[in-house]
Design an enzyme around this catalytic site. Sequence first.
Site, PDB file in Angstrom:
ATOM      1  N   CYS A 116     -64.370 -26.120 112.737  1.00  0.00           N
ATOM      2  CA  CYS A 116     -63.035 -26.143 112.129  1.00  0.00           C
ATOM      3  C   CYS A 116     -62.080 -25.135 112.765  1.00  0.00           C
ATOM      4  CB  CYS A 116     -63.165 -25.856 110.633  1.00  0.00           C
ATOM      5  SG  CYS A 116     -61.569 -25.711 109.787  1.00  0.00           S
ATOM      6  N   TRP A 121     -68.181 -29.567 102.594  1.00  0.00           N
ATOM      7  CA  TRP A 121     -68.936 -28.887 103.649  1.00  0.00           C
ATOM      8  C   TRP A 121     -70.302 -28.487 103.095  1.00  0.00           C
ATOM      9  CZ3 TRP A 121     -67.188 -28.384 108.624  1.00  0.00           C
ATOM     10  CH2 TRP A 121     -65.811 -28.617 108.842  1.00  0.00           C
ATOM     11  N   THR A 161     -62.224 -26.802 101.430  1.00  0.00           N
ATOM     12  CA  THR A 161     -61.952 -26.515 102.829  1.00  0.00           C
ATOM     13  C   THR A 161     -62.559 -25.183 103.262  1.00  0.00           C
ATOM     14  OG1 THR A 161     -59.856 -25.402 102.296  1.00  0.00           O
ATOM     15  CG2 THR A 161     -59.765 -27.778 102.732  1.00  0.00           C
ATOM     16  N   TYR A 220     -53.514 -33.423 114.199  1.00  0.00           N
ATOM     17  CA  TYR A 220     -53.974 -34.190 113.042  1.00  0.00           C
ATOM     18  C   TYR A 220     -52.957 -35.269 112.668  1.00  0.00           C
ATOM     19  CZ  TYR A 220     -57.807 -30.938 112.194  1.00  0.00           C
ATOM     20  OH  TYR A 220     -58.963 -30.196 112.309  1.00  0.00           O
TER      21      TYR A 220
END
Length: 329
Positions: free
Chosen positions: A44, A77, A111, A173
């Site tokens: 990430c 995650w 996140t 993105y």
Amino acid sequence: MASDDGTGEFVRDPLGVAERITADGSSPWPVEAGRYRLVGARACPWANRVIITRRLLGLEDVISLGIAGPLHDERSWRFHLDPGDVDPVLGIEYLRAAYEKAIPGYDEGVTVPAMVEVSSGKVVTNDYAALERDLATQWRALHRDGAPDLWPDPDAIERIGEGIFHDVNNGVYKCGFASSQAAYERAYWALWARLDELSEHLATRRYLVGDTITQADIRLWVTLVRFDAAYHGHFKCNRQKLTELPVLWAYARDLFGTPGFGDTIDIDQIKQHYYGVHTSINPTGVVPLGPDTADWLVPHGREELGGRPFGDGTPPGPPPAGERVPAIG
């Protein structure tokens, strides 16, 4: 992670736990060595920004680091690289558990990076921009000797960082997750206009702001280092590869070889994440074998532009044994 505003444009969801950790008493969460665990992921870029900041400032013994694996599902995650698929400090398999401890019934995005209070297991904040700024400023008393000043000119850093965020960090993105041709093309042209501008800016100077590495360089670099491996093909940002952009490619290699940058990167995990998780873009889940990472070690020649990477400070030491990444080449 995102929503569609009706025009096919990618819109990044708001942060779910946007708190701060401060030394000045302006937040409920105080700076304290050993109290928090930073959860990131090698894949990430947003987490990478904070991991690099922590490395450069020498906060490894002050804030522990948990690494989520590159693959996850709708639950969040997951710590699938750890023994038993469980983070050894937090004792959880999915990061969502730490968000739900902080906010029962939590239904926003899970996140990384996320700063978690070890004793309670609660996420304190997932505000990556505040984290990197506060690590550099609020945590100053706990920095290593010789830590660089990553915020020497806040106004200039934020000014250039604003464009980098909208058109480059988030811009790739916007290209990759656009659901209409028009939205994709708007993002594509904004991305390349900004990269051309940054290339011109860096043609005669080694770093983005002043003559030292600052937070602005960290912000740009995390996207550049992923560009050819993920964004060029997977996100359709394919006017050129990074390796075809002489200034930005040399700049990226310069930082890659700087302690605290390249030693945080795992290209294989980056590819596993983007190609393995984004099934709406890559439904087969096939992960590409390229590009050749040995090119990152080619001399860059940027020293001729001068500059002092760490200013009046010094490079960080080697990463702790448990945080080392595979060597490139």
